[in-house]
Design an enzyme around this catalytic site. Structure first.
Site, PDB file in Angstrom:
ATOM      1  N   ARG A 163      -8.797  14.659  19.667  1.00  0.00           N
ATOM      2  CA  ARG A 163      -7.656  15.529  19.373  1.00  0.00           C
ATOM      3  C   ARG A 163      -8.099  16.783  18.632  1.00  0.00           C
ATOM      4  O   ARG A 163      -7.572  17.876  18.861  1.00  0.00           O
ATOM      5  CB  ARG A 163      -6.622  14.774  18.531  1.00  0.00           C
ATOM      6  N   THR A 181      -9.126  10.969  -1.043  1.00  0.00           N
ATOM      7  CA  THR A 181      -9.153   9.968  -2.113  1.00  0.00           C
ATOM      8  C   THR A 181     -10.550   9.382  -2.295  1.00  0.00           C
ATOM      9  O   THR A 181     -11.000   9.170  -3.426  1.00  0.00           O
ATOM     10  CB  THR A 181      -8.136   8.852  -1.809  1.00  0.00           C
ATOM     11  N   LYS A 203      -4.186   2.401  11.286  1.00  0.00           N
ATOM     12  CA  LYS A 203      -5.155   2.006  10.251  1.00  0.00           C
ATOM     13  C   LYS A 203      -4.475   1.227   9.128  1.00  0.00           C
ATOM     14  O   LYS A 203      -5.017   0.252   8.621  1.00  0.00           O
ATOM     15  CB  LYS A 203      -5.856   3.245   9.698  1.00  0.00           C
ATOM     16  N   LYS A 204      -3.285   1.675   8.726  1.00  0.00           N
ATOM     17  CA  LYS A 204      -2.582   0.985   7.641  1.00  0.00           C
ATOM     18  C   LYS A 204      -2.153  -0.415   8.070  1.00  0.00           C
ATOM     19  O   LYS A 204      -2.305  -1.386   7.311  1.00  0.00           O
ATOM     20  CB  LYS A 204      -1.368   1.809   7.200  1.00  0.00           C
ATOM     21  N   ASP A 260       0.844  -1.195   0.000  1.00  0.00           N
ATOM     22  CA  ASP A 260       0.000   0.000   0.000  1.00  0.00           C
ATOM     23  C   ASP A 260       0.879   1.245   0.000  1.00  0.00           C
ATOM     24  O   ASP A 260       2.088   1.183   0.193  1.00  0.00           O
ATOM     25  CB  ASP A 260      -0.919  -0.003   1.229  1.00  0.00           C
ATOM     26  N   LYS A 261       0.220   2.369  -0.218  1.00  0.00           N
ATOM     27  CA  LYS A 261       0.844   3.696  -0.205  1.00  0.00           C
ATOM     28  C   LYS A 261      -0.041   4.632   0.601  1.00  0.00           C
ATOM     29  O   LYS A 261      -1.267   4.510   0.592  1.00  0.00           O
ATOM     30  CB  LYS A 261       0.994   4.187  -1.649  1.00  0.00           C
ATOM     31  N   HIS A 262       0.588   5.560   1.311  1.00  0.00           N
ATOM     32  CA  HIS A 262      -0.173   6.576   2.041  1.00  0.00           C
ATOM     33  C   HIS A 262       0.449   7.941   1.810  1.00  0.00           C
ATOM     34  O   HIS A 262       1.673   8.086   1.814  1.00  0.00           O
ATOM     35  CB  HIS A 262      -0.177   6.278   3.546  1.00  0.00           C
ATOM     36  N   SER A 263      -0.402   8.946   1.601  1.00  0.00           N
ATOM     37  CA  SER A 263       0.054  10.330   1.461  1.00  0.00           C
ATOM     38  C   SER A 263      -0.415  11.135   2.657  1.00  0.00           C
ATOM     39  O   SER A 263      -1.524  10.924   3.167  1.00  0.00           O
ATOM     40  CB  SER A 263      -0.503  10.949   0.178  1.00  0.00           C
ATOM     41  N   SER A 287      -1.858   7.387  14.601  1.00  0.00           N
ATOM     42  CA  SER A 287      -3.131   7.465  13.890  1.00  0.00           C
ATOM     43  C   SER A 287      -2.996   6.945  12.461  1.00  0.00           C
ATOM     44  O   SER A 287      -3.796   6.122  12.005  1.00  0.00           O
ATOM     45  CB  SER A 287      -3.619   8.913  13.881  1.00  0.00           C
TER      46      SER A 287
END
Length: 434
Positions: free
Chosen positions: A167, A119, A186-187, A79-82, A182
């Protein structure tokens, strides 16, 4: 255990143990920890920090507060996260490209946050497409199409969902430890075997300075690797939109031009860089450059577009979307060309202001319950360094009403600097961490 004791330890500069953090995360998920206790915990973490061991422990505790997916597939799960920016629709290109290159990609994504587009909001511009598939639906789409872009179920890292909301109202969003936990909880709950992070820096990013972006990238990489998920980060530039459009359907159109018209440009370049890293880390390519070449090739020859079409259809979208995407995407009622009032060079963008302009047009949420207008936004923005003459088109506004277009035009002009001399243009990729 006692929430007050854990908070007191953290208040006094002591890092809670793994057992204490696991207990606290479960209490966040099942409501046995109160809002007041959660807020006190967040403030103590912000002021005193958790340290590297505590950061890893909290990430794992929040991951384990709900379901953690397990996969029995014949290819690695990547996977990828930005961290978020403007005109950043890389996920929609990279997910199918990674699937073509031998990975499964269960991409659990989010909605728009502040000035940045989400997204899920972008891909939901496609009529009929569903992102709320649940675990069984996610597994089915990933197995059949190789990639899926979906929302998190209520059972994925529920402790994070609760703490994130607290938060937001207790002025503790900026905690590096809590940001790291955080994102990664999730990832990691998606059962990943490899992850690449796109940490944005610049006027259109949450991290405005190189030092802040580097600190976040390092924290994320070290924590994810310590948690057992091979991870690398790329710090990429967000001093101008990644593609020349901002807005949900408008960015999907940019995705389709990249996938079907071999448009290239910064988005294709960044996809190759990110994909090359995660493919090499997973052993699917001999090295990063070979991985980048593989990603670029499958975008160029149309295989990524075919994979994108399979994913869209599997998630309920039109079967013929890739062939007729212009027909399916919504169009705004008012489309206005904006022209330069002076000659010069596009020297700077205030990226955050551009993003907020799209939110003001209805392309994002000002409160959680707002409905998104997928058709609105900005398009045809010129890249930094472009020479313009007075009267030349510099952008288009897509709005639902004339008064909205008037407001957006004033905001767009204020967010764009036309100068007599060029300014330095930062590189797209600043550095790699890990």
């Amino acid at each position: 255990m006692d929430a007050r004791r854990i908070i007191a330890h953290l208040r006094d500069g002591q890092t809670p143990t793994q057992d204490e953090l696991s207990w606290f995360a479960k209490g966040l998920a099942d409501q046995s920890v109160s809002d007041a206790q959660a807020g006190a915990f967040a403030m103590a973490a912000l002021l005193n920090g958790l340290g590297e061991e505590g950061r890893v422990a909290l990430t794992l505790a929040m991951r384990d507060s709900g379901d953690v997916l397990q996969w029995t597939l014949d290819k690695p799960v990547l996977d990828k996260h930005s961290t978020g920016g403007v005109g950043d629709c890389v996920s929609l290109v990279l997910a199918p490209a990674l699937a073509v290159c031998g990975a499964y990609v269960p991409m659990i994504s989010g909605r728009g946050l502040g000035h940045t587009g989400g997204t899920l909001d972008k891909i939901e511009s496609i009529p009929g497409l569903r992102t709320d598939l649940g675990e069984s639906g996610l597994r089915h789409v990933v197995k059949d199409a190789g990639a899926a872009i979906v929302s998190a179920s209520s059972q994925i890292a529920p402790a994070d969902k609760r703490l994130y909301a607290i938060r937001d109202v207790t002025a503790t969003v900026e905690s590096l430890d809590l940001i790291t936990a955080s994102i990664l909880s999730k990832k990691l709950a998606a059962g990943l075997e490899g992850l690449v992070l796109d940490v944005k820096v610049g006027s259109g990013a949450f991290m405005k300075t190189a030092d802040d972006a580097r600190a976040l990238a390092t924290s994320l990489v070290n924590t994810a690797n310590a948690a057992g998920c091979p991870t690398t980060a790329i710090i990429s530039d967000m001093n101008q939109p990644l593609v020349p459009s901002l807005g949900n359907a408008l960015e999907v159109a940019e995705v389709m031009r990249t996938l079907t018209e071999q448009r290239g440009g910064p988005m294709a370049e960044l996809c190759a860089a990110l994909g090359g890293v995660v493919l090499a880390n997973a052993g699917l390519c001999p090295d990063v450059q070979d991985g980048a070449n593989a990603i670029a090739a499958c975008i160029r020859d149309g295989r990524a577009a075919e994979a994108f079409g399979r994913m869209i259809a599997a998630q309920g979208g039109p079967v013929q979307f890739v062939d007729n995407w212009q027909r399916f995407l919504p169009e705004a009622t008012v489309i206005r060309e904006v022209t330069a009032r002076e000659s010069g060079i596009i020297a700077a963008y205030q990226g955050e202001s551009l993003g907020l302009t799209v939110v003001g047009l209805g392309g994002g949420r000002q409160v959680e319950t707002d409905m998104i207008d997928h058709s609105v936004g900005l398009s045809d923005l010129l890249p930094l360094g472009s020479k313009v003459t007075k009267g030349q088109p510099i952008a288009r506004i897509h709005a639902s009403r004339e008064d909205s277009a008037n407001r957006a035009e004033a905001e767009l002009r204020a967010a764009m600097t036309i100068a007599p001399k060029p300014a330095d243009i930062p590189p797209l990729i600043h550095e790699r961490i890990g």
